[in-house]
Scaffold this motif. Structure first.
Motif, PDB file in Angstrom:
ATOM      1  N   ASN A 176      -9.845  -6.232  11.047  1.00  0.00           N
ATOM      2  CA  ASN A 176     -11.134  -5.552  11.099  1.00  0.00           C
ATOM      3  C   ASN A 176     -11.981  -6.052  12.263  1.00  0.00           C
ATOM      4  O   ASN A 176     -12.631  -5.259  12.952  1.00  0.00           O
ATOM      5  CB  ASN A 176     -11.878  -5.714   9.775  1.00  0.00           C
ATOM      6  N   TYR A 199       0.838  -1.199   0.000  1.00  0.00           N
ATOM      7  CA  TYR A 199       0.000   0.000   0.000  1.00  0.00           C
ATOM      8  C   TYR A 199       0.878   1.257   0.000  1.00  0.00           C
ATOM      9  O   TYR A 199       0.676   2.185  -0.793  1.00  0.00           O
ATOM     10  CB  TYR A 199      -0.919  -0.032   1.223  1.00  0.00           C
ATOM     11  N   ASP A 232      -9.476  -2.089   4.133  1.00  0.00           N
ATOM     12  CA  ASP A 232     -10.564  -2.166   3.165  1.00  0.00           C
ATOM     13  C   ASP A 232     -10.019  -2.980   1.996  1.00  0.00           C
ATOM     14  O   ASP A 232      -9.332  -2.455   1.125  1.00  0.00           O
ATOM     15  CB  ASP A 232     -10.983  -0.763   2.718  1.00  0.00           C
ATOM     16  N   PHE A 233     -10.312  -4.273   2.004  1.00  0.00           N
ATOM     17  CA  PHE A 233      -9.748  -5.172   1.002  1.00  0.00           C
ATOM     18  C   PHE A 233     -10.309  -4.890  -0.387  1.00  0.00           C
ATOM     19  O   PHE A 233      -9.617  -5.063  -1.379  1.00  0.00           O
ATOM     20  CB  PHE A 233     -10.001  -6.634   1.391  1.00  0.00           C
ATOM     21  N   LYS A 234     -11.550  -4.464  -0.448  1.00  0.00           N
ATOM     22  CA  LYS A 234     -12.178  -4.195  -1.742  1.00  0.00           C
ATOM     23  C   LYS A 234     -11.471  -3.050  -2.465  1.00  0.00           C
ATOM     24  O   LYS A 234     -11.194  -3.131  -3.658  1.00  0.00           O
ATOM     25  CB  LYS A 234     -13.655  -3.860  -1.537  1.00  0.00           C
ATOM     26  N   ARG A 235     -11.180  -1.968  -1.726  1.00  0.00           N
ATOM     27  CA  ARG A 235     -10.519  -0.807  -2.331  1.00  0.00           C
ATOM     28  C   ARG A 235      -8.997  -0.871  -2.219  1.00  0.00           C
ATOM     29  O   ARG A 235      -8.298   0.032  -2.677  1.00  0.00           O
ATOM     30  CB  ARG A 235     -11.009   0.483  -1.664  1.00  0.00           C
ATOM     31  N   LYS A 236      -8.474  -1.897  -1.550  1.00  0.00           N
ATOM     32  CA  LYS A 236      -7.035  -2.039  -1.310  1.00  0.00           C
ATOM     33  C   LYS A 236      -6.493  -0.783  -0.642  1.00  0.00           C
ATOM     34  O   LYS A 236      -5.542  -0.154  -1.094  1.00  0.00           O
ATOM     35  CB  LYS A 236      -6.283  -2.348  -2.605  1.00  0.00           C
ATOM     36  N   ASP A 237      -7.133  -0.455   0.484  1.00  0.00           N
ATOM     37  CA  ASP A 237      -6.841   0.793   1.188  1.00  0.00           C
ATOM     38  C   ASP A 237      -6.900   0.536   2.687  1.00  0.00           C
ATOM     39  O   ASP A 237      -7.427  -0.482   3.137  1.00  0.00           O
ATOM     40  CB  ASP A 237      -7.906   1.832   0.787  1.00  0.00           C
TER      41      ASP A 237
END
Length: 147
Positions: free
Chosen positions: A98, A38, A128-133
């Protein structure tokens, strides 16, 4: 899929914790790798793994401590112990599972407030795995209040 810059430091992802003689869990190593990648993408430069203070991942004056709370009796005591490495000049970012954010939300809010009141720059994140954030605990609270 990790960049070569991370692959040459792979042993540091599995490094023993300075607080323990046990090797890092698979989940801890995966979270550390996520944070490293990241930051690599965000800043376009190579973050450090396991610096001389034992900080999991750092870049410039940002210090990221990954914590799963596995085998930990008191999560707040664990985070407080890690705070001993830092001064008020450091930015300290704890990245937690999380589920840990949710399970210990009240205590984590209090922990953050205590250290901020003492003049430290502390933030708590989930992933936030979906947004890679990374997602701040304040945003998690906002989302919980909306639902």
């Amino acid at each position: 899929k990790a960049p070569n810059e991370l692959k040459v430091m792979w042993h540091k992802l599995k490094a023993k914790s300075p607080e323990s003689s046990e090797q890092a869990s698979e989940e801890h190593s995966a979270m550390k790798s996520f944070v490293w990648q990241y930051l690599y993408k965000k800043y376009k430069k190579v973050p450090r793994l396991e610096d001389d203070r034992g900080v999991d991942v750092s870049i410039d004056n940002e210090n990221y401590e990954v914590e799963t709370f596995y085998g930990c009796g008191d999560p707040i005591a664990k985070l407080t112990e890690k705070m001993e490495k830092f001064t008020q000049n450091d930015k300290v970012f704890f990245v937690l599972r999380n589920i840990s954010l949710l399970m210990h939300l009240k205590e984590l809010i209090s922990f953050k407030k205590t250290w901020k009141d003492l003049g430290y720059n502390v933030e708590l994140f989930g992933i936030d795995f979906k947004r890679k954030d990374l997602i701040k605990i304040d945003d998690v609270i906002r989302m919980l209040k909306q639902n």
